[in-house]
Design a protein around this motif. Structure first.
Motif, PDB file in Angstrom:
ATOM      1  N   ALA A  13      -7.029   0.757   3.676  1.00  0.00           N
ATOM      2  CA  ALA A  13      -5.651   0.296   3.504  1.00  0.00           C
ATOM      3  C   ALA A  13      -4.653   1.426   3.774  1.00  0.00           C
ATOM      4  CB  ALA A  13      -5.454  -0.257   2.092  1.00  0.00           C
ATOM      5  N   THR A  46       0.834  -1.209   0.000  1.00  0.00           N
ATOM      6  CA  THR A  46       0.000   0.000   0.000  1.00  0.00           C
ATOM      7  C   THR A  46       0.864   1.252   0.000  1.00  0.00           C
ATOM      8  OG1 THR A  46      -1.723  -1.187   1.215  1.00  0.00           O
ATOM      9  CG2 THR A  46      -1.845   1.216   1.221  1.00  0.00           C
ATOM     10  N   ARG A 100     -12.361   0.604   0.567  1.00  0.00           N
ATOM     11  CA  ARG A 100     -11.247  -0.329   0.790  1.00  0.00           C
ATOM     12  C   ARG A 100      -9.894   0.378   0.706  1.00  0.00           C
ATOM     13  NH1 ARG A 100     -11.604  -5.145  -3.190  1.00  0.00           N
ATOM     14  NH2 ARG A 100     -11.967  -3.446  -4.664  1.00  0.00           N
ATOM     15  N   GLY A 101      -9.751   1.253  -0.284  1.00  0.00           N
ATOM     16  CA  GLY A 101      -8.488   1.975  -0.442  1.00  0.00           C
ATOM     17  C   GLY A 101      -8.197   2.875   0.751  1.00  0.00           C
ATOM     18  N   ASP A 131     -12.885   3.458  -4.278  1.00  0.00           N
ATOM     19  CA  ASP A 131     -12.786   2.029  -3.990  1.00  0.00           C
ATOM     20  C   ASP A 131     -11.320   1.646  -3.771  1.00  0.00           C
ATOM     21  OD1 ASP A 131     -13.729  -0.495  -3.440  1.00  0.00           O
ATOM     22  OD2 ASP A 131     -13.696  -1.133  -5.521  1.00  0.00           O
ATOM     23  N   ASP A 132     -10.691   0.920  -4.726  1.00  0.00           N
ATOM     24  CA  ASP A 132      -9.286   0.541  -4.523  1.00  0.00           C
ATOM     25  C   ASP A 132      -8.350   1.338  -5.428  1.00  0.00           C
ATOM     26  OD1 ASP A 132      -9.935  -0.548  -6.946  1.00  0.00           O
ATOM     27  OD2 ASP A 132      -9.025  -2.508  -6.580  1.00  0.00           O
ATOM     28  N   ARG A 139      -3.425   1.306  -8.114  1.00  0.00           N
ATOM     29  CA  ARG A 139      -4.342   0.362  -7.464  1.00  0.00           C
ATOM     30  C   ARG A 139      -3.770  -0.059  -6.115  1.00  0.00           C
ATOM     31  NH1 ARG A 139      -9.327   0.462  -9.612  1.00  0.00           N
ATOM     32  NH2 ARG A 139      -9.005   1.177 -11.742  1.00  0.00           N
ATOM     33  N   ILE A 140      -4.638  -0.148  -5.142  1.00  0.00           N
ATOM     34  CA  ILE A 140      -4.249  -0.699  -3.846  1.00  0.00           C
ATOM     35  C   ILE A 140      -4.705  -2.151  -3.836  1.00  0.00           C
ATOM     36  CG2 ILE A 140      -4.743  -0.638  -1.382  1.00  0.00           C
ATOM     37  CD1 ILE A 140      -4.527   2.332  -1.487  1.00  0.00           C
ATOM     38  N   THR A 180      -6.276  -6.177   0.615  1.00  0.00           N
ATOM     39  CA  THR A 180      -7.612  -5.904   1.115  1.00  0.00           C
ATOM     40  C   THR A 180      -7.638  -6.103   2.619  1.00  0.00           C
ATOM     41  OG1 THR A 180      -8.233  -8.185   0.656  1.00  0.00           O
ATOM     42  CG2 THR A 180      -8.759  -6.550  -1.026  1.00  0.00           C
TER      43      THR A 180
END
Length: 202
Positions: free
Chosen positions: A54, A21, A50-51, A185-186, A37-38, A41
């Motif tokens: 993280a 991350t 979610r991101g 999101d991610d 993108r991360i 999860t």
């Protein structure tokens, strides 16, 4: 009331997930406007993407005062989850926050309320983490500055709609200023204080 046992979990593999991350966030900062993108999860409270979860697990600790907007602070699970997994103290005064989590940018007031750093310590400013609707559809923006070869184009659906206009305050403040991380999101996009953004219209 949610008990500690009922809180969403953190990373399954703390070290590897935090490293991955951190790399995604650093890549985003080094290449403003690029969508990263991360991958790792974790569990996340209901109002947290979610991101965002993280990033919180990776960057927040007991030495990083945290400010939450109304959308985030109204969820008792968010505060509990952050406290349990990161230990970060939640503060009411945005001017002393290292990070700010913004779940609803549409009602965000003046950016000048946050820490802008000092001439001696420009890094002592608040990094704003905005949850946004999309980082691949919406209005088009042109980005210029360090880390960008010529011009980068970003398509995003974000609130407040005038966020990038508001960030022009960074031009007069430099080297002080505010860094922004957008999360959908991610997906993650960073807009450091050195980046200039122009709205291309629709």
């Amino acid at each position: 009331m949610t008990t500690i046992a009922e809180l969403p979990p953190g990373f399954a593999d703390k070290v590897l997930s935090a490293q991955s991350t951190f790399r995604s966030v650093m890549d985003a900062m080094a290449r403003p406007g690029s969508v990263q993108r991360i991958v790792p999860t974790s569990g996340a409270p209901q109002t947290m993407m979610r991101g965002t979860a993280a990033i919180a697990l990776t960057l927040f600790d007991h030495d990083t005062p945290l400010w939450l907007d109304a959308r985030m602070s109204e969820s008792p699970d968010v505060t509990k989850w952050l406290k349990f997994h990161t230990g970060a103290p939640v503060v009411q005064d945005p001017s002393i926050a290292s990070f700010a989590l913004i779940g609803d940018g549409g009602v965000l007031s003046s950016l000048e309320r946050f820490a802008l750093g000092t001439s001696e310590y420009p890094d002592r400013s608040t990094t704003l983490i905005f949850q946004v609707d999309s980082l691949d559809t919406g209005r088009s923006f042109e980005l210029r500055g360090p880390g960008i070869d010529g011009v980068a184009t970003l398509q995003a659906s974000i609130k407040p709609f005038d966020l990038f206009e508001r960030l022009r305050v960074n031009e007069t403040l430099f080297p002080r200023g505010i860094d922004v991380v957008l999360v959908a999101d991610d997906a993650v996009v960073a807009i450091p204080r050195t980046t200039r953004v122009v709205n291309k219209g629709s």
